[in-house]
Every structure is written in structure tokens, then in C-alpha cells.
Write an enzyme that holds these catalytic residues in place. Structure first.
Site, mmCIF file in Angstrom:
data_model
loop_
_atom_site.group_PDB
_atom_site.id
_atom_site.type_symbol
_atom_site.label_atom_id
_atom_site.label_comp_id
_atom_site.label_asym_id
_atom_site.label_seq_id
_atom_site.Cartn_x
_atom_site.Cartn_y
_atom_site.Cartn_z
ATOM 1 C CG HIS A 176 53.043 -43.550 11.597
ATOM 2 N ND1 HIS A 176 53.915 -42.767 10.911
ATOM 3 C CD2 HIS A 176 53.427 -44.876 12.102
ATOM 4 C CE1 HIS A 176 55.219 -43.212 11.663
ATOM 5 N NE2 HIS A 176 54.780 -44.393 12.331
ATOM 6 C CG PHE A 177 45.982 -41.339 13.780
ATOM 7 C CD1 PHE A 177 46.161 -42.440 13.815
ATOM 8 C CD2 PHE A 177 45.569 -40.717 15.205
ATOM 9 C CE1 PHE A 177 46.232 -43.347 14.957
ATOM 10 C CE2 PHE A 177 45.289 -41.112 15.688
ATOM 11 C CZ PHE A 177 45.437 -42.688 16.115
ATOM 12 N NE ARG A 178 49.813 -43.920 7.296
ATOM 13 C CZ ARG A 178 51.344 -44.268 7.470
ATOM 14 N NH1 ARG A 178 52.144 -43.091 7.586
ATOM 15 N NH2 ARG A 178 51.574 -45.147 6.698
ATOM 16 C CG ASN A 196 55.735 -40.884 9.417
ATOM 17 O OD1 ASN A 196 55.185 -40.431 10.071
ATOM 18 N ND2 ASN A 196 56.143 -41.399 8.581
ATOM 19 C CG HIS A 231 60.436 -48.876 15.749
ATOM 20 N ND1 HIS A 231 61.304 -48.436 14.902
ATOM 21 C CD2 HIS A 231 59.340 -48.053 14.930
ATOM 22 C CE1 HIS A 231 61.927 -47.806 14.174
ATOM 23 N NE2 HIS A 231 60.320 -47.280 13.781
ATOM 24 C CG ASP A 281 55.284 -48.662 13.715
ATOM 25 O OD1 ASP A 281 54.580 -46.870 13.888
ATOM 26 O OD2 ASP A 281 56.577 -48.672 13.367
ATOM 27 C CG HIS A 303 50.316 -48.004 3.825
ATOM 28 N ND1 HIS A 303 50.743 -46.969 3.543
ATOM 29 C CD2 HIS A 303 51.184 -48.669 4.830
ATOM 30 C CE1 HIS A 303 51.842 -46.614 3.892
ATOM 31 N NE2 HIS A 303 51.830 -47.965 4.452
#
Length: 440
Positions: free
Chosen positions: A63-65, A95, A234, A305, A309
């Protein structure tokens, strides 16, 4: 005398036949020769003496946001972290803000990736109620890793928690679908447990094994009508492993390096919310089941995964603290350390991180060291003793839950399509990443 772009000399190379002491020649981004190349010359030579040359590591779960959450991570920083950790290809999840649910969203990410990525890449498109009937076309888009379904642990349009909608998703397309299996009804009913406790030690109680198992059983049951190929992401508990071992003809299985390395409740007492992920890190019983599933090949792929944050966000009172932690850069060092501890063989490590991803997702030209395939290589020192530190981390968040952990085994160089992009912990050259290609 043959002239090459690059020669990798003197290393032990992991080919489909196993470890071989051979040289590799590379031309136009492809492996052009394998064997004793003492008479060959090249623009550049890597002396791989004392090193092991692996197929480039493929991390199919990051997830590279970007877009929308670049204060935590970005495509640029995430790919830097990947290359530094020996990873040559990443698959990124949908997401983001906005979520990746259309061809326009996908093309936006691909445009942001041009001249900005240190590794090759592909992006998942999230299934929603609105895009169900276009999924069979969307999954064939250039640069699309496939379709991702969130059965729980999501909000807004990405949450798919209705049997009728899930059945429609399964019946619209042909490529393998990636599944996040947690039962949203159970999660909502049990959320009060987390609020009352107020500490991350409640995380695996709130997000129980029942939630994971019920969702996994449900998607397999629904899929019996379509016989669509699934990839279960996962997997975290023994009960899921036992169930999925009986359904391998339609479901491949991913484990994450976090579930294989951290164990509860110790990690929650030591790290607090820095160990908080979805699904949760569970007890030693469940971790042992995961390692047994690696040994008997129930597990097909290991992913990081990677879901960063900021430290400020992670320090919010639980359960307001967000789930997720960085991992794309630490995955390979941790796996090499597990290998040196006897938990898996080098052959199994290669299968889980390169050949397995190629097999599961049908990636063209990646995952093995053979003539004519992309010259994606990860050179490792199997005996190097190093310390994982926050200072080493290139992720934008700047931290890792494994800060201070000593490991044996380390990535020394990363080669992407014949270009050296990392050597001795330093990125070199320029960002040359391109979209990965797939067997449709």
C-alpha cells in the site's frame, strides 16, 4: 568475443535447476547467456563472488498510499524502499483516496509512476457495487495486477459484504481475484471489545479467528458456482490454513512476513500499536501453523502488506490507532534470517518470493532466472550480519517495528531489467520502473 550490457560473474545463481556457479550475461534488459562467460566482455561487470544471485524479489502486496495519503507514503518513497530491500516488482492495493476503481483511477497511478518508480509495478482495481459489470474489462487493462475484494476492514465503496454482490464479482472476469477475508458483521459486533480494553493487546480478540475463518469459508462457498481462481491474502490463523489446504485447486494462499515474524501477545506488550495490523498478529499456535503451511506448500506466496502510517498516527489511543506497518524493505532480510534459522530452505524462499508470484498472477518474464526473461536479480550475502534500523528505512514514514533487530542475510545489490539500481544499501542510477505485463 561476445559483448554485453552487463555480466554478473562468480556468484552462485539460483536457476530453476537450483544453485549453480555460473555467470550471467544481459542484453537489452533480458538474460542473454548463462554459463562460463570468461571470454565475454561488457559495459559493466558485477563481481558476485561470495554472493547468491536470486530472481528479483516480487512483493505482490503493498500500500503506497498515493494518491490522497502521501503524508504516510508515496509511490516514489515506497519504490525506493522496495529497491533498497532487494525487491524488483511490486503490486499496489486500491484503497487510496480516491480508491482505484476505474480505468481513469488506474491510469492516474500509472501516470504518477512514470520516471518515479525504482521498481516495476502493477496496480489492483478494487471491486465495488458500481463497477461490477465492468470488472472483466478492467482486469485486462495495461498495468492492472487484478481485482481486489475487501470483505471486511474497509469502508465506503470498497467494502463488499453482500453474498449477491460477491457472487456477481466472482462471475465477472477470468483472472485470479485477491481476497481480504474478514467478516465485517463479526468485526462490527465485537468492536466494543477494543474500545473497552483501550490497548492493542485486544486486537486479536476483537478481530477474532472466527471472523477470518467465516469470511474465508464464505468466499470459497460462493465461488463454487463460478470456480473462479482466488488468492487469499494475509492468512493469519491455523483454522484458515486447515480449511484452505482442502481447497487448493481454486485458492492460492499468501502469508505475510509480519505474521511469520511477530507473535502475540508479546509483540503488543512490547510495541503497542506499532504491531497493530489487519488481520492481527496472533499467538504462537497460529504462527506455527503458518510455518507448517510453508513447509507443506499450502502457502504459495509471501507478501509484506507494506501499509505505513506516521508514528503520530500510530500513537493515537487504541483503537483509534490505524492498522498497518511498513515492510517492503524488511521482508527479504527477515526471510533470509528465518532461512538461516532453519525455518525454510533457500529454494522455498525463492518459490515464495519470485516463482510463486509469477505462477499465481501470470506475470510475463519475471520470477525465474532463464534466458530471454527480464534480467531482474537480487544479489544477497547469505552470511552477512546486519542490524535493521529506522535510519536505514527509506519509506516516507521513517520507522519499522523491527528497529534494532539483528539478522543474518542481507540484500547487497538489486538489478532491474539489467540496470543496477541498488548496491551496498545505496540507490544508484535513475528510477526506471515500468508497468509489469501479464498472461491474459
Amino acid at each position: 568475443m561476445k559483448y554485453c550490457d552487463l555480466i554478473v560473474k562468480g556468484g552462485e545463481v539460483f536457476t530453476p535447476s537450483g544453485l549453480e556457479r555460473i555467470d550471467l550475461s544481459i542484453n537489452d534488459g533480458k538474460i542473454s547467456g548463462m554459463g562460463n562467460l570468461v571470454t565475454a566482455e561488457a559495459n559493466e561487470v558485477i563481481n558476485a563472488s561470495g554472493l547468491t544471485v536470486l530472481p528479483g524479489i516480487i512483493d505482490t502486496h503493498v500500500h503506497f498510499r498515493e494518491p490522497g495519503l502521501e503524508h504516510k507514503e508515496s509511490i516514489y518513497h515506497g519504490c525506493r524502499a522496495a529497491a533498497k530491500g532487494g525487491v524488483t516488482t511490486i503490486f499496489e492495493m486500491p484503497n487510496t483516496l480516491p480508491p482505484t476503481v476505474s480505468e481513469i483511477d488506474l491510469n492516474c497511478k500509472l501516470a504518477r509512476s512514470k520516471a518515479n518508480t525504482w521498481c516495476d509495478h502493477a496496480y489492483f482495481i478494487g471491486a465495488t457495487q458500481e463497477n461490477i459489470h465492468t470488472l472483466r474489462n478492467l482486469e485486462l487493462s495495461s498495468g492492472c495486477a487484478g481485482i481486489k475484494v475487501f470483505m471486511g476492514s474497509s469502508t465506503g465503496c470498497l467494502l463488499m459484504n453482500d453474498d449477491e454482490l460477491l457472487a456477481k464479482v466472482l462471475n465477472n472476469g477470468k483472472r485470479r481475484i485477491a481476497i481480504h477475508a474478514e467478516d465485517d458483521d463479526i468485526l462490527r459486533k465485537r468492536e466494543q471489545i477494543a474500545k473497552i480494553c483501550g490497548h492493542s493487546r485486544a486486537h486479536p480478540i476483537w478481530r477474532s479467528t472466527d471472523s477470518a475463518l467465516k469470511a474465508t469459508q464464505r468466499i470459497i462457498r460462493l465461488n463454487r458456482q463460478s470456480e473462479r481462481l482466488l488468492h487469499m491474502l494475509h492468512i493469519s490463523c491455523a483454522e484458515e490454513i486447515e480449511f484452505l489446504s482442502e481447497h487448493k485447486e481454486i485458492a492460492t494462499v499468501e502469508a505475510t512476513i509480519n505474521h511469520l515474524t511477530m507473535v502475540g501477545p508479546e509483540c503488543y506488550e512490547r510495541l503497542g500499536s506499532l504491531a497493530q495490523i489487519n488481520p492481527p498478529v496472533r499467538t504462537q499456535k497460529h504462527q506455527k501453523a503458518l510455518w507448517a503451511a510453508i513447509a507443506d506448500c499450502t502457502i504459495d506466496v509471501i507478501g509484506s502488506d507494506h501499509a505505513p502510517h506516521t508514528l503520530e498516527e500510530k500513537q493515537l489511543p487504541y483503537p483509534s490507532s490505524p492498522s498497518g506497518l511498513p515492510g517492503v524493505q524488511t521482508m527479504l532480510p527477515l526471510l533470509l534470517d528465518h532461512m538461516n534459522a532453519g525455518r525454510l530452505t533457500l529454494a522455498r524462499l525463492v518459490d515464495l518470493t519470485s516463482a510463486g508470484p509469477h505462477r499465481v498472477y501470470g506475470i510475463l518474464g519475471k520470477g525465474r532466472i532463464v534466458k530471454g526473461w527480464d534480467a531482474d536479480l537480487t544479489l544477497v550475502d547469505l552470511n552477512a550480519k546486519r542490524e535493521i534500523t529506522n535510519k536505514w528505512i527509506d519509506s516516507k514514514c521513517g520507522w519499522t517495528p523491527f528497529d534494532g533487530k539483528m539478522v543474518i542475510g542481507w540484500p547487497i545489490a538489486t538489478v532491474l531489467r539489467g540496470n543496477i539500481i541498488m548496491r551496498d544499501d545505496e540507490l544508484i542510477g535513475t528510477a526506471l520502473g515500468k508497468p509489469a505485463r501479464f498472461i491474459q
